[in-house]
Design a protein around this motif. Structure first.
Motif, mmCIF file in Angstrom:
data_model
loop_
_atom_site.group_PDB
_atom_site.id
_atom_site.type_symbol
_atom_site.label_atom_id
_atom_site.label_comp_id
_atom_site.label_asym_id
_atom_site.label_seq_id
_atom_site.Cartn_x
_atom_site.Cartn_y
_atom_site.Cartn_z
ATOM 1 N N MET A 1 1.050 -1.293 -0.067
ATOM 2 C CA MET A 1 -0.096 0.098 0.011
ATOM 3 C C MET A 1 0.896 1.247 -0.016
ATOM 4 O O MET A 1 1.729 1.494 0.662
ATOM 5 N N LYS A 87 -3.234 4.379 -2.042
ATOM 6 C CA LYS A 87 -4.441 4.188 -1.093
ATOM 7 C C LYS A 87 -4.758 5.429 -0.565
ATOM 8 O O LYS A 87 -5.990 5.398 0.229
ATOM 9 N N ALA A 113 -7.389 3.192 6.531
ATOM 10 C CA ALA A 113 -7.632 3.176 5.202
ATOM 11 C C ALA A 113 -9.038 3.464 4.620
ATOM 12 O O ALA A 113 -9.098 3.871 3.556
ATOM 13 N N ASN A 151 -8.968 9.010 1.546
ATOM 14 C CA ASN A 151 -8.664 7.857 1.020
ATOM 15 C C ASN A 151 -8.767 7.724 -0.490
ATOM 16 O O ASN A 151 -9.763 8.644 -1.148
#
Length: 267
Positions: A1, A87, A113, A151
């Motif tokens: 990520m 992300k 997230a 996000n």
């Protein structure tokens, strides 16, 4: 990520480089930069210095209150969103400095997230009444700090709201900004986030940036260790260290730098 630092920069190459350096080449952070007023050659030089800069441009005239601030922000989000690894996007300036380690910063947002980090502003009754007259009952205008962390799903929703954003910019231009209640990016983006994306129902938290408005001149206080020690500015340790970032900082001012280092120790 991976996470994107979307930087709206204005200052010299030394300031922008110092901002980048604080992240210590963390491999999970990529930089997407709009550098107002600087030449193509300077952009190339900065990018050649830093492998983690994935994109840099200077195409918008992002003076204060300009609608181009919105377009520059959206442009950085668009470019960052083309990388499927991204992300999270953090909108920042070169006056923002971490009081946590880069790895703590990355880990914090990895664990969050599904959240968004935006600090909305509660205005007085008069301003809210004026906004209601402009927009009506069903589409209330809102204001928030432009500096936020969103996000990738929220970013995609913003990017899909381009037509509405342009309509809001037209409203912003047609009405005195003091009645609307802030700069274009402080008004347009929050209004979309509330009305189109319903961000309030999506794990909304404050933006994790400490700002002190004691200067009373329409700008945040430039934070220094001397001001921290002064009772006049009411800078509270716990309030500062409940955040991850402090602004505004002039990192080449030794008194500012001392404040950042002190808060890192307290964090």
């Amino acid at each position: 990520m991976k996470q994107a630092i979307c930087l709206l920069a204005y200052k010299s190459i030394n300031y922008v480089q110092a901002f980048i350096d604080q992240f210590e080449n963390n491999p999970d952070l990529y930089f997407y930069i709009h550098w107002h007023g600087h030449s193509k050659e300077e952009c190339i030089e900065l990018r050649n210095r830093n492998a983690n800069i994935k994109y840099i441009c200077n195409q918008f005239n992002t003076i204060r209150f300009s609608a181009n601030l919105v377009f520059a922000e959206l442009h950085l989000y668009y470019v960052a969103s083309q990388n499927s690894e991204i992300k999270f996007c953090h909108l920042m300036s070169e006056s923002d400095y971490l009081i946590c380690t880069p790895s703590f910063f990355v880990d914090f947002f990895n664990k969050a997230a599904n959240s968004n980090f935006v600090t909305f502003v509660t205005d007085d009754f008069k301003v809210n009444t004026i906004r209601k007259k402009i927009f009506g009952d069903d589409y209330m205008g809102h204001k928030a700090s432009q500096w936020k962390s969103l996000n990738i799903e929220t970013i995609k929703c913003l990017l899909s709201s381009q037509n509405t954003i342009e309509e809001l910019i037209s409203i912003y231009k047609a009405n005195n900004y003091t009645l609307i209640g802030g700069a274009a990016d402080e008004f347009v983006m929050p209004t979309i986030l509330i009305n189109e994306i319903n961000i309030e129902s999506n794990n909304l938290e404050t933006n994790k940036r400490y700002v002190n408005w004691s200067s009373c001149n329409g700008h945040p206080l430039t934070l220094t260790f001397t001001k921290y020690k002064s009772k006049r500015y009411n800078i509270d340790d716990d309030e500062v260290t409940s955040n991850l970032i402090v602004r505004k900082i002039d990192i080449f001012d030794q008194d500012c730098k001392k404040f950042v280092e002190y808060m890192k120790e307290k964090f």
